[in-house]
Design an enzyme around this catalytic site. Structure first.
Site, short mmCIF file in Angstrom:
data_model
loop_
_atom_site.label_atom_id
_atom_site.label_comp_id
_atom_site.label_asym_id
_atom_site.label_seq_id
_atom_site.Cartn_x
_atom_site.Cartn_y
_atom_site.Cartn_z
N ARG A 1 78.59 103.64 73.87
CA ARG A 1 78.03 102.27 75.67
C ARG A 1 78.87 101.64 75.55
O ARG A 1 78.97 100.43 75.33
CB ARG A 1 76.56 103.14 75.27
CG ARG A 1 76.40 103.78 75.59
CD ARG A 1 74.12 103.58 75.30
NE ARG A 1 74.04 102.51 75.91
CZ ARG A 1 72.52 101.72 75.93
NH1 ARG A 1 72.11 102.31 74.90
NH2 ARG A 1 72.10 100.47 76.52
N LYS B 1 63.46 101.64 70.47
CA LYS B 1 62.65 101.69 71.55
C LYS B 1 62.97 103.50 71.37
O LYS B 1 62.42 104.27 71.18
CB LYS B 1 62.33 101.75 72.94
CG LYS B 1 62.11 99.82 72.95
CD LYS B 1 61.95 99.64 74.63
CE LYS B 1 63.61 99.61 75.19
NZ LYS B 1 64.79 98.63 75.02
N ARG C 1 72.46 91.71 79.55
CA ARG C 1 71.18 92.18 78.49
C ARG C 1 69.74 91.78 78.63
O ARG C 1 69.03 92.14 79.06
CB ARG C 1 71.24 93.28 78.20
CG ARG C 1 71.94 94.92 78.71
CD ARG C 1 73.02 96.02 77.56
NE ARG C 1 72.10 96.85 76.89
CZ ARG C 1 72.80 97.31 75.89
NH1 ARG C 1 73.65 97.10 75.32
NH2 ARG C 1 71.43 97.69 74.97
N ARG D 1 60.60 97.42 83.81
CA ARG D 1 61.50 97.21 83.37
C ARG D 1 61.28 95.62 84.01
O ARG D 1 61.73 94.74 84.17
CB ARG D 1 62.81 96.99 82.90
CG ARG D 1 63.54 97.23 82.04
CD ARG D 1 64.93 97.95 81.98
NE ARG D 1 65.58 97.53 81.09
CZ ARG D 1 66.40 98.63 80.50
NH1 ARG D 1 65.30 99.56 80.08
NH2 ARG D 1 67.18 98.48 79.42
N ARG E 1 74.97 99.84 65.58
CA ARG E 1 75.21 101.04 66.95
C ARG E 1 76.57 101.78 67.20
O ARG E 1 77.00 102.82 67.37
CB ARG E 1 74.06 101.18 67.77
CG ARG E 1 74.29 102.44 69.17
CD ARG E 1 72.99 102.72 69.96
NE ARG E 1 72.86 101.85 70.75
CZ ARG E 1 71.20 101.42 71.15
NH1 ARG E 1 70.67 101.31 71.42
NH2 ARG E 1 72.06 100.53 72.26
P1 ADP Z 1 68.87 99.77 76.42
O1 ADP Z 1 66.78 99.36 76.14
O2 ADP Z 1 69.36 99.24 74.52
O3 ADP Z 1 69.42 98.05 77.23
P2 ADP Z 1 69.13 100.97 77.87
O4 ADP Z 1 69.36 102.92 77.83
O5 ADP Z 1 67.05 101.49 78.15
O6 ADP Z 1 69.21 100.29 76.82
O7 ADP Z 1 69.72 101.53 79.36
C1 ADP Z 1 70.94 100.86 80.10
C2 ADP Z 1 70.96 100.41 81.09
O8 ADP Z 1 70.44 100.89 82.22
C3 ADP Z 1 70.75 99.08 81.88
O9 ADP Z 1 70.97 97.74 80.69
C4 ADP Z 1 70.08 99.06 82.85
O10 ADP Z 1 71.34 98.73 83.69
C5 ADP Z 1 69.88 100.29 83.02
N1 ADP Z 1 68.35 100.34 82.84
C6 ADP Z 1 68.12 101.89 82.61
N2 ADP Z 1 66.42 101.29 82.62
C7 ADP Z 1 65.85 100.76 83.76
C8 ADP Z 1 65.46 100.17 84.68
N3 ADP Z 1 63.96 100.26 84.21
N4 ADP Z 1 65.16 99.36 85.64
C9 ADP Z 1 66.42 99.11 86.11
N5 ADP Z 1 67.56 99.31 84.81
C10 ADP Z 1 67.37 100.33 83.75
#
Ligand code: ADP
Length: 197
Positions: free
Chosen positions: A139, A13, A150, A88, A127
């Site tokens: 990260r 994404k 996740r 999400r 990554r």
């Molecule tokens: P990825 O899609 O690679 O898991 P992101 O950078 O989108 O990584 O998200 C990393 C973390 O940030 C998630 O595991 C969560 O803890 C938090 N997070 C990100 N976006 C949201 C969201 N929309 N709602 C709740 N938690 C979120």
């Protein structure tokens, strides 16, 4: 143009959102990036979110909805945006509807990156290795153990959005297992269709 990119962690994404930014000049709204920025800055939100993120769980809807509501009101979002990693949960999806309705706007499309789960953990590890090799920070949640959580969170809380947006006629799937440039090409085809309609 207002797009949502949907898909599990590691689906690509962020990469595709960046390409849309370059091609279409609209901002990428990544809640993950915004939350990581809050953690680095040590804000109240960052302090609350850090442990949850490190464990691979989802930050509360209230926190994330508030961040996005503020962000989409900024002037660079006036001609559109790409939501990456948000919504999400179903509650977040309802919140987006309300934020847009308030401004008389609607979503153009929800693009689902369809991927094979088994490939994802490998992508995340790659990554992390690449970041380490480049001397960049890695990260905390980019490792096999946290990744499992996740992915579980994705299936439990996020995957219901596929049905939600399908029912609204907004969902379009792309093959996220294809190489990056073909994924971009598939997305551009969708964007062109959306622009025409
Ligand atoms: P990825 O899609 O690679 O898991 P992101 O950078 O989108 O990584 O998200 C990393 C973390 O940030 C998630 O595991 C969560 O803890 C938090 N997070 C990100 N976006 C949201 C969201 N929309 N709602 C709740 N938690 C979120």
């Amino acid at each position: 143009m207002r797009l949502i990119l949907l898909g599990p962690p590691g689906a690509g994404k962020g990469t595709q959102a960046q390409r849309l930014v370059e091609t279409h000049g609209i901002p990428q709204l990544s809640t993950g990036d915004m939350l990581r920025a809050a953690v680095s800055a040590g804000t109240a939100v960052g302090l609350r979110a850090k442990a949850v993120m490190d464990a691979g769980e989802l930050v509360s809807d209230a926190i994330v909805n508030a961040i996005v509501a503020e962000r989409i009101g900024e002037s660079d979002c006036a001609s559109g945006f790409i939501l990456d990693g948000y919504p999400r949960t179903l509650a977040q999806a309802d919140a987006v509807e309300a934020m847009l309705a308030e401004r008389g706007l609607k979503l153009d499309a929800v693009i689902e990156l369809v991927v094979d789960d088994k490939a994802l953990v490998g992508r995340i590890i790659k990554r992390a290795d690449a970041a380490r090799a480049a001397g960049q920070p890695v990260r905390k949640d980019d490792n096999a153990e946290v990744f499992e959580e996740r992915l579980r969170e994705y299936y439990k809380k996020t995957s219901p959005l596929i049905g939600y947006y399908h029912a609204k006629g907004k969902l379009v799937g792309v093959d996220g297992m294809a190489d990056m440039d073909s994924v971009t090409a598939q997305i551009e085809t969708i964007v062109k269709q959306v622009a025409k309609s």
